[in-house]
Design an enzyme around this catalytic site. Structure first.
Site, PDB file in Angstrom:
ATOM      1  N   HIS A   1       0.815  -1.218   0.000  1.00 25.77           N
ATOM      2  CA  HIS A   1       0.000   0.000   0.000  1.00 25.77           C
ATOM      3  C   HIS A   1       0.851   1.271   0.000  1.00 25.77           C
ATOM      4  O   HIS A   1       0.358   2.332  -0.387  1.00 25.77           O
ATOM      5  CB  HIS A   1      -0.947   0.008   1.199  1.00 25.77           C
TER       6      HIS A   1
ATOM      7  N   ASP B   1      -7.629  -1.654  -1.623  1.00 28.23           N
ATOM      8  CA  ASP B   1      -8.625  -2.502  -0.978  1.00 28.23           C
ATOM      9  C   ASP B   1      -9.992  -2.059  -1.475  1.00 28.23           C
ATOM     10  O   ASP B   1     -10.354  -0.884  -1.343  1.00 28.23           O
ATOM     11  CB  ASP B   1      -8.561  -2.356   0.539  1.00 28.23           C
TER      12      ASP B   1
ATOM     13  N   GLU C   1      -6.527 -12.295   1.111  1.00 24.10           N
ATOM     14  CA  GLU C   1      -7.500 -11.224   1.338  1.00 24.10           C
ATOM     15  C   GLU C   1      -8.401 -11.045   0.121  1.00 24.10           C
ATOM     16  O   GLU C   1      -7.930 -10.662  -0.952  1.00 24.10           O
ATOM     17  CB  GLU C   1      -6.774  -9.904   1.631  1.00 24.10           C
TER      18      GLU C   1
ATOM     19  N   HIS D   1      -8.115  -7.262  -1.422  1.00 23.42           N
ATOM     20  CA  HIS D   1      -6.849  -6.599  -1.756  1.00 23.42           C
ATOM     21  C   HIS D   1      -6.405  -6.975  -3.164  1.00 23.42           C
ATOM     22  O   HIS D   1      -6.230  -8.145  -3.489  1.00 23.42           O
ATOM     23  CB  HIS D   1      -5.780  -7.022  -0.732  1.00 23.42           C
TER      24      HIS D   1
END
Length: 236
Positions: free
Chosen positions: A138, A145, A210, A213
């Site tokens: 990130h 996300d 995830e 993500h």
């Protein structure tokens, strides 16, 4: 506690960060108030809704494809760029929350308990490294996300994905509901697969742990895609 993708070398293409709000991204929405800002995470003079220019273009492509499949659905951006201090803040916060959920006093943890908790946290959070060779995804402006929202009589509402973003549990695994046969679980998996389908159309890859993500151009993307180089490094 290094991640396997951190060995991928980076040759940054020099693309700038751009503010999503300044680019008339009318087809998408951003989740506001932003949950990390609400916790007073130290973003400084940037909002969470910055990405590299190429990421913005890929997001627009993904949203355009979603409109073909579901004209009244939108990609909702939960989080994008994170400075290193924000990454550290959220790792610390998640560690404390996980300890509390297990009834543990964070001031009285044994080394074994600390290590076990951090191992769980690090399944879902990147190491807040300030080494330019190993930036958190990130912090490159290349990871995002996202979830899905749909239009209802009350306005845009979240599509149920089966678990919330950032939950530290197996329910966060993209295919967690794939083997379930009850109607609700089947729907959760279908929603996750739709999100993956439209983001893949935009050129993104999904994080193995995830469902929310996705990234393009960072070390995680290179590792998953078997690329030799990442094209986006850390941005301070």
């Amino acid at each position: 506690m290094s991640k396997p993708y951190q060995s991928i070398p980076i040759s940054d293409c020099g693309e700038p960060l751009v503010a999503i709000a300044a680019n008339s991204l009318n087809a998408m929405i951003t989740i506001d108030p932003h949950p990390y800002v609400s916790l007073q995470a130290p973003y400084g003079d940037r909002s969470p809704f910055w990405v590299r220019q190429g990421i913005l273009e890929r997001l627009q492509k993904a949203q355009a494809y979603l409109q073909i499949l579901h004209s009244n659905w939108k990609i909702a951006l939960f989080d994008a760029y994170r400075p290193i201090p924000v990454q550290q803040f959220m790792v610390d916060y998640s560690f404390a929350q996980l300890a509390a959920s297990k009834g543990l006093d964070i001031t009285a943890l044994t080394e074994e308990q600390k290590n076990a908790l951090m191992e769980e946290v690090m399944k879902f959070w990147a190491i807040p490294s300030d080494d330019p060779r190993t930036p958190p995804p990130h912090s490159t402006g290349a990871a995002i996300d996202v979830t899905l929202y749909e239009h209802s009589p009350e306005g845009m509402i979240p599509v149920d994905m089966g678990s919330p973003i950032d939950e530290i549990s197996d329910r966060s695994l993209p295919n967690y509901f794939a083997s379930f046969r009850n109607a609700q679980a089947v729907e959760f998996h279908r929603h996750r697969e739709l999100l993956s389908q439209v983001m893949t159309h935009g050129g993104f890859v999904r994080h193995p742990n995830e469902w929310w993500h996705f990234s393009y151009g960072d070390q995680l993307w290179a590792w998953i895609s078997h690329e030799q180089l990442a094209i986006y490094g850390g941005v301070s």
